[in-house]
Design a protein around this motif. Structure first.
Motif, PDB file in Angstrom:
ATOM      1  N   GLU A 433      26.315 109.578  40.110  1.00 27.98           N
ATOM      2  CA  GLU A 433      26.946 109.475  38.790  1.00 27.98           C
ATOM      3  C   GLU A 433      27.018 108.010  38.378  1.00 27.98           C
ATOM      4  N   ALA A 434      26.947 107.785  37.094  1.00 27.15           N
ATOM      5  CA  ALA A 434      26.979 106.413  36.595  1.00 27.15           C
ATOM      6  C   ALA A 434      28.347 105.795  36.830  1.00 27.15           C
ATOM      7  N   THR A 435      28.343 104.527  37.269  1.00 27.60           N
ATOM      8  CA  THR A 435      29.621 103.823  37.412  1.00 27.60           C
ATOM      9  C   THR A 435      29.862 102.967  36.177  1.00 27.60           C
ATOM     10  N   ASN A 436      28.805 102.710  35.466  1.00 31.48           N
ATOM     11  CA  ASN A 436      28.847 101.783  34.342  1.00 31.48           C
ATOM     12  C   ASN A 436      28.358 102.562  33.126  1.00 31.48           C
ATOM     13  N   THR A 437      29.103 102.543  32.057  1.00 31.84           N
ATOM     14  CA  THR A 437      28.690 103.373  30.927  1.00 31.84           C
ATOM     15  C   THR A 437      28.372 102.568  29.674  1.00 31.84           C
ATOM     16  N   GLU A 438      28.358 101.242  29.785  1.00 29.65           N
ATOM     17  CA  GLU A 438      28.058 100.493  28.569  1.00 29.65           C
ATOM     18  C   GLU A 438      26.609 100.732  28.145  1.00 29.65           C
ATOM     19  N   GLU A 439      26.389 100.590  26.854  1.00 34.93           N
ATOM     20  CA  GLU A 439      25.079 100.954  26.318  1.00 34.93           C
ATOM     21  C   GLU A 439      24.005  99.988  26.815  1.00 34.93           C
ATOM     22  N   ILE A 440      22.837 100.526  27.095  1.00 38.37           N
ATOM     23  CA  ILE A 440      21.733  99.680  27.532  1.00 38.37           C
ATOM     24  C   ILE A 440      20.825  99.438  26.335  1.00 38.37           C
ATOM     25  N   ILE A 441      20.600  98.176  26.030  1.00 36.23           N
ATOM     26  CA  ILE A 441      19.696  97.861  24.914  1.00 36.23           C
ATOM     27  C   ILE A 441      18.365  97.432  25.513  1.00 36.23           C
ATOM     28  N   LEU A 442      17.315  98.103  25.108  1.00 36.15           N
ATOM     29  CA  LEU A 442      16.006  97.812  25.688  1.00 36.15           C
ATOM     30  C   LEU A 442      15.152  97.043  24.689  1.00 36.15           C
ATOM     31  N   PRO A 443      14.634  95.884  25.088  1.00 33.73           N
ATOM     32  CA  PRO A 443      13.710  95.178  24.203  1.00 33.73           C
ATOM     33  C   PRO A 443      12.418  95.980  24.049  1.00 33.73           C
ATOM     34  N   LYS A 444      11.979  96.127  22.811  1.00 30.75           N
ATOM     35  CA  LYS A 444      10.834  97.011  22.544  1.00 30.75           C
ATOM     36  C   LYS A 444       9.562  96.527  23.225  1.00 30.75           C
TER      37      LYS A 444
END
Lengths: 475, 512
Positions: A433-444
Motif C-alpha cells: 500500500e502507498a505510504t505517500n499520497t501526494e500527487e506525482i507530476i510527470l514531465p512529458k
C-alpha cells in the motif's frame, strides 16, 4: 603526401558532425544569454545529424585514416546506438535538471563530447583509437559525475571515478605498449595476419591481460568494479543513466573488436580469464544486488552483473557470442534508460525518494508508470517476451557452443538471485500500500522517452530479427 | 481453418487491447469484455477440436514462420492428441474463472481481467508450441500474470506465496533453458547439423544421443516439469500458492498450470530422451508413489479446506506422473484423462471453497458443520464433486485412476507390482480425507450460529458449476469421447518407447 582523402571524411562523418555541433553548442553557451534551452536544441539537432551520417555510412564496409577507424557496418550500428542513447538521456536530463535548478548548457555539451569518444570506441580499428576514445569519453564522464558541484556525494563520485579511471587507463596504455613492443603495430587488423607467432610470447599475452584490465574497469566487471556503486549513486540520475548504458556499450564495442584478435587465435588462457571475470561479475553483482535498499545502487550492482552476462559472450569467442553482446547492449540500453528515466522522474531534491519504500503502492497512484517499470524489471530479469531474454538466450547459447556449459549454468543460477531483487521493485509497486499520497507530476518529455524505451524492449523482444538482420554484415 | 491455432492463441490479446480503452470505473463493461473474449477463444478452440483428426498422429493445423533465422528458431504451432484436449480445457476453464470472479474481485478489476487473459495466452502457447524456444517463451511469460494474480488479489501472505511461486518455477526453468541450448547445440554436432529448436527435427535427433548427454538433459527438463507438477519433494510452493491465491487463481492453477508439468513430461521427456527415461523410471515412479501417499496423508490432517484440496492435488498429480512413466497405453491414456479430470474436479472444489469463503470468510473445517441443512444445493454439488475426486465409478475420477493403476500393474518398465499396489492405497486415503472433511463440514449439528444464516448458491454460481458437473458425469459414463482424441498419439509414443527399449533407436538422421 596526402593526409586524408574525401572518403576518410565521409567515413568519419558521424564523429565530425557531432564534433562540429558540440563546438557550436559551446559557443552558443558562451554567447547566448540563458543559453541552456538553446544548447539543448542544438545538441538534439547535432545528434540527429550524426545519426543521419551514421545511417548513410552503414552500407560501407571500409576503414578510414589509414586503418585507424572502422567505417560502416559495426561502427555505424554502434554509432546509432550511442547517439540514440545520448538523445534519450538528454530528454531525461532536461526536465530533471530544470527541476533541480541545475540547468546549464555545459551539461549537453559534455554529453555530446563523451558521445564523440563513444563513436571513436565503436569505430576503433587501432588500439590507439580505442585509447583516444576511452579518454575523450571518460574525461567528459568525470566532469559529468561531479556535475552537482555543490553536493558532496557528486564530488566524491567524480573524484573516485577520476582517480580509479586514470589508474585503469594506465593499465590499458601499458598493455598497448607491450603489444606494440612484441608485434611492432597497434593496428588490430594487422596483429593477427602479420604476427601470429606473437601469441607464443608471454609478454604479448601479458599485454592483452593489461588491456583486459583497462576494459574490465570501463565495463564494470569484477574485480574492477569498486567504483561503480558509489559513482552511480552519487552522479546525477540522468548521468548515471547515460554512463550505465552508453558508456558500457561503448566500452564493450571496443572490447569486442580488440579481443576478437586474441580470441581468433582461440587462446585458451585468455578465454579462461574472461570466463572467470564473467562468472565473478555475475555472482558478486547479483549477490550484492540482493541487499541494496537504494534503487540507484541496486541498478549499479545489476550493471556489474550484466557486464558479467556480456562477458560470457566474449569468453565464448564465437560470432554467436558477439551477436549476443551486441543485441544485449541494445536491449540493456533501452531497459536501463527506461528504468533510470522513471527513477529520475520520481526522484526528489537531495536524492530523496530512491528507496524501495518510496515506490510502495505506485501501481495505484500511477498505474501506467508502474507497468512500465515492471516491464523494465522483467526485461532485466530476462523473462520473455522482453528483449533481455533474447539477449541472454544468445549469450548462454554461445557459451554452450564453446564448451563453457558450466559458465552458462553458473550464469542462469546467479540470474536467479537477480530475480529476487528485481521482483522486489514490482512487489513494492504492486503488492504494497502507498505510504505517500501526494500527487506525482510527470514531465512529458521524460515520460515519452520512457514509453519509447518500453516499446523498444517489447519490439526487440518479440521481433529480435529487427536487430539481428542488421548484424548479418557485421560479424 | 488454416490459421485457427494462431487465432485461438492470440484472441485473448484482442480483449486486452479493448480493455486499454475502457475507463476503469466501468466495471461491468470490463467484465463483459473479458468474458466475451474468453468465449470467443473457447469457440475458436472448439473449431480446432472438431476439425481435429484423432486418427492422425502428426501435428495438425501447423503454422510455421521463421522467427530468428540464424538459430533456426521459428514460430511453429500445432496440435496433436496430447495437446488438443488440454487446449480445450484451458479455453473452457478461463471463462468459468472470469465468471467466478464476478463479485469477489472489485479492486483493480481491469488489471485483473487483463492478467487473466494474458495468462490464457501463456497457457495456450505452452500447449501449442512445437518449437522449444517458443515453448520456453510462453512457459516463462506465463509466470508474470500468475505472479500478479497471486500477489495483488491473494490472501494475507500473498507476497511470500507469489515470490516463492515465481522463484521456484524460475529455478527449474532456467536449467531447462540450458538443456534447450544444449539440445540445439547437440543438433549442430551431428553430420550436416545446425543449431535448432524445432521440436520435430529434434524428435529425430535427440533419441540417438549418447546416454550421458540424454541423462543430463532429461534431468534438467524433468526438474523443471517436476517443480510445476509438482512432484514430491518439490511441491512446497504449491500449498502456499494455492491457499494465498484468489479463488479464480487457484482454479486456473489447479485446472491448467499444473498440467503443464505433466504435459511437458509426455511431450518432451519421453520422446526426446527415451534411454534416460528408462533409467530414471524407478526414481520417478517412486517419487510419484511417495507423492500420492504423502499428499493424501498430509491432506488428511489439514484444518483448512483449501489447503486440504491443495495437498490432494499433490496426490492426484502423483497418479498422473505414475501413469506417464508406466509407458503403457493404459497408463498414458489414463494420465491424459486424469489431467482433464483433475482440472475439472479440483478446479470445481476450489470454486466451491471460494464460494463458502465469500460467505463466511473462513475456510477452517472446525468453523463449519451441518451446512447440508442450510445450503442444500451447495452441499449436493460439493458431494458430487467430492465423489468424482475420490474416484467413484460412474464419475470421471474413476476412469483415470483405474486406467493408471491398470497401466502400472502391466508395465514392463516398472517390472514390479509394488508401485501400483502402493498407489492404490492412495485411492483409499483420498476417500478418507475427502469424506471425513465432507462429514465435518456438511453433516452433523450446526455448531456455529453464523452458519445458520448462510445463503445457498446464487443462479450465477450454479450456472458456473453446471458445465463442470456435466463433464464430470460425461467422462465418467462415456470416457471414449475424450479418450479417442489421444489414443493414436499415445499408441505412437508407447511403440516408440518399446522400440527404444529393445534397442531399435533410429540413429540420428542427417539434417537437410
Amino acid at each position: 603526401m596526402e593526409f586524408f582523402s574525401p572518403s576518410d571524411l565521409i567515413g568519419s562523418s558521424p564523429i565530425l558532425a557531432l564534433s562540429a555541433f558540440s563546438l557550436i553548442a559551446l559557443l552558443a553557451n558562451a554567447l547566448v544569454k540563458n543559453s541552456a534551452k538553446t544548447v539543448f536544441y542544438i545538441s538534439v539537432v547535432g545528434i540527429l545529424a550524426a545519426i543521419g551520417c551514421a545511417m548513410y555510412t552503414f552500407s560501407m564496409n571500409a576503414t578510414a585514416f589509414s586503418d585507424m577507424l572502422l567505417v560502416g557496418g559495426y561502427a555505424s550500428f554502434f554509432a546509432v546506438l550511442f547517439l540514440v542513447v545520448a538523445l534519450f538521456s538528454l530528454c531525461i536530463a532536461k526536465p530533471y535538471l530544470e527541476r533541480e535548478q541545475y540547468h546549464f548548457g555545459e551539461y549537453y555539451v559534455l554529453i555530446m563530447l563523451s558521445t564523440i569518444g563513444m563513436l571513436m570506441l565503436g569505430a576503433s580499428a587501432d588500439l590507439i583509437t580505442a585509447f583516444l576514445g576511452i579518454e575523450v569519453m571518460s574525461v567528459a564522464f568525470y566532469v559529468l559525475a561531479g556535475y552537482y558541484r555543490g553536493k558532496l556525494s557528486s564530488n566524491e563520485s567524480a573524484l573516485k571515478y577520476f582517480l580509479l579511471g586514470a589508474f585503469s587507463t594506465g593499465f590499458l596504455l601499458y598493455g598497448i605498449a607491450l603489444i606494440y613492443g612484441t608485434t611492432g603495430t597497434t593496428n588490430l587488423l594487422r596483429i593477427v595476419t602479420m604476427y601470429p607467432q606473437a601469441f607464443g610470447d608471454p609478454v604479448h599475452i601479458i599485454g592483452w591481460g593489461l588491456i583486459l584490465i583497462g576494459f574490465g574497469f570501463k565495463v564494470a566487471a569484477v574485480p574492477f568494479h569498486m567504483w561503480v556503486p558509489d559513482v552511480y549513486e552519487g552522479a546525477p540520475t540522468p548521468v548515471t543513466a547515460f554512463m550505465s548504458t552508453g558508456g558500457k556499450a561503448a566500452a564493450f564495442s571496443a572490447f569486442v573488436i580488440a579481443f576478437s584478435v586474441p580470441m581468433s587465435m582461440k587462446d585458451e588462457r585468455l578465454m579462461l580469464v574472461v570466463a572467470v571475470l564473467a562468472a565473478s561479475s555475475m555472482l558478486l553483482g547479483n549477490w550484492f544486488g540482493l541487499s541494496q535498499l537504494n534503487l540507484k545502487r541496486m541498478l549499479a550492482y545489476s550493471s556489474i552483473a550484466h557486464a558479467g552476462y556480456m562477458l560470457v559472450g566474449l569468453a565464448s569467442a564465437t560470432s554467436l557470442g558477439q551477436q549476443g553482446i551486441t543485441f544485449y547492449l541494445v536491449s540493456y540500453a533501452f531497459t536501463n534508460l527506461g528504468a533510470f528515466g522513471i527513477i529520475a522522474m520520481l526522484e526528489k531534491v537531495n536524492g530523496a525518494n530512491l528507496s524501495y519504500e518510496d515506490y510502495a503502492g505506485l501501481a495505484k497512484r500511477r498505474p501506467g508508470l508502474a507497468a512500465l517499470m515492471a516491464m523494465f524489471m522483467f526485461s532485466l530479469t530476462g523473462i520473455p517476451p522482453f528483449a533481455g531474454f533474447v539477449g541472454k538466450y544468445y549469450l548462454f547459447a554461445s557459451a554452450v557452443h564453446s564448451n563453457l556449459t558450466w559458465l552458462a549454468i553458473f550464469g542462469v543460477m546467479t540470474s536467479l538471485f537477480s530475480t529476487y531483487y528485481y521482483l522486489r521493485v514490482v512487489v513494492y509497486m504492486y503488492f504494497r500500500e502507498a505510504t505517500n499520497t501526494e500527487e506525482i507530476i510527470l514531465p512529458k518529455l521524460t515520460f515519452a522517452t520512457v514509453i519509447v524505451c518500453a516499446v523498444g524492449i517489447l519490439l526487440f523482444g518479440i521481433f529480435p530479427a529487427l536487430i539481428f538482420d542488421l548484424m548479418k554484415s557485421m560479424f | 481453418m488454416q490459421n485457427i491455432l494462431t487465432y485461438t492463441l492470440f484472441s485473448p490479446l484482442v480483449g486486452i487491447l479493448l480493455l486499454l480503452f475502457i475507463n476503469k470505473e466501468k466495471q461491468s463493461l470490463i467484465k463483459y469484455i473479458g468474458i466475451a473474449t474468453s468465449f470467443v477463444t473457447f469457440g475458436l478452440s472448439l473449431a480446432a477440436y472438431f476439425g481435429f483428426d484423432a486418427a492422425n498422429t502428426q501435428m495438425q493445423f501447423v503454422e510455421q514462420y521463421p522467427w530468428i533465422a540464424g538459430l533456426d528458431i521459428s514460430y511453429f504451432v500445432g496440435v496433436d492428441g496430447f495437446s488438443i484436449l488440454l487446449v480445450v480445457l484451458t479455453t473452457f476453464l478461463t471463462p468459468i474463472a472470469l465468471i467466478a470472479s464476478w463479485e469477489s474481485i472489485t479492486d483493480r478489476l481491469k488489471e485483473y481481467v487483463a492478467f487473466m487473459l494474458m495468462l490464457e495466452v501463456g497457457m495456450l502457447g505452452v500447449f501449442l508450441a512445437v518449437d522449444l524456444f517458443l515453448f520456453y517463451v510462453f512457459w516463462e511469460a506465463m509466470l508474470i500474470p500468475m505472479y500478479f494474480i497471486i500477489g495483488i488479489w491473494g490472501g494475507k501472505d500473498r507476497i511470500y506465496a507469489a515470490v516463492k511461486f515465481f522463484i521456484y518455477t524460475m529455478a527449474g526453468s532456467l536449467l531447462m533453458l540450458i538443456a534447450i541450448l544444449w539440445l540445439g547445440y547437440y543438433a549442430s554436432t551431428i553430420p550436416g547439423g545446425y543449431f535448432t529448436t524445432n521440436l520435430q527435427k529434434l524428435y529425430a535427433i535427440a533419441p540417438g544421443a549418447p546416454m550421458g548427454i540424454q541423462t543430463w538433459m532429461f534431468l534438467a527438463f524433468t526438474l523443471s516439469f517436476a517443480i510445476k507438477v509438482p512432484l514430491f519433494p518439490l511441491h512446497t510452493w504449491l500449498p502456499d500458492a494455492h491457499v494465498q491465491a484468489p479463488t479464480a487463481g487457484s482454479f486456473i492453477l489447479a485446472g491448467v498450470l499444473l498440467k503443464m508439468g505433466t504435459y511437458g513430461l509426455i511431450r518432451f521427456c519421453l520422446p526426446l530422451f527415451p534411454l534416460a527415461s528408462f533409467q530414471f523410471t524407478p526414481l520417478l515412479a517412486t517419487l510419484s508413489v511417495i507423492g500420492i501417499v504423502y499428499g493424501a496423508l498430509v491432506a488428511m490432517v489439514q484444518t483448512d479446506v483449501k489447503k486440504l484440496v491443495a495437498y490432494s492435488s499433490v496426490s492426484h498429480l502423483g497418479f498422473v506422473v505414475l501413469g506417464i512413466f508406466s509407458m503403457t497405453e493404459e497408463g498414458i491414456q489414463g494420465a491424459m484423462i486424469q489431467m482433464i479430470n483433475h482440472g475439472l474436479s479440483t478446479g470445481a472444489l476450489f470454486l466451491l471453497v471460494g464460494m463458502i469463503y465469500d460467505r463466511r470468510h473462513t475456510r477452517e473445517i472446525s468453523q463449519f458443520g451441518g451446512l447440508a441443512k442450510v445450503m442444500p444445493v451447495f452441499s449436493s454439488i460439493f458431494m458430487i464433486v467430492t465423489l468424482s475426486s475420490i474416484g467413484l465409478p460412474g464419475l470421471n475420477g474413476f476412469v483415470g485412476e483405474f486406467l493408471i493403476l491398470l497401466g502400472s500393474f502391466n508395465s514392463v518398465f516398472f517390472g514390479s507390482y509394488v508401485y501400483a499396489a502402493i498407489a492404490a492405497t492412495g485411492v483409499i486415503f483420498s476417500a478418507v480425507y475427502m469424506l471425513w472433511m465432507v462429514q465435518r463440514v456438511f453433516f452433523g449439528k450446526i455448531t456455529h450460529d453464523e452458519n445458520r444464516s448462510l445463503l445457498d448458491l446464487t443462479k450465477r454460481e450454479i450456472a458456473l458449476l453446471i458445465p463442470v458437473l456435466l463433464f464430470i458425469v460425461w467422462i465418467g459414463v462415456y470416457p471414449s469421447t475424450f479418450l479417442q482424441s489421444s489414443a493414436a498419439s499415445t499408441k505412437q509414443v508407447v511403440t516408440q518407447m518399446q522400440n527404444a527399449k529393445s534397442g531399435n533407436v533410429t540413429p540420428a538422421i542427417p539434417m537437410k
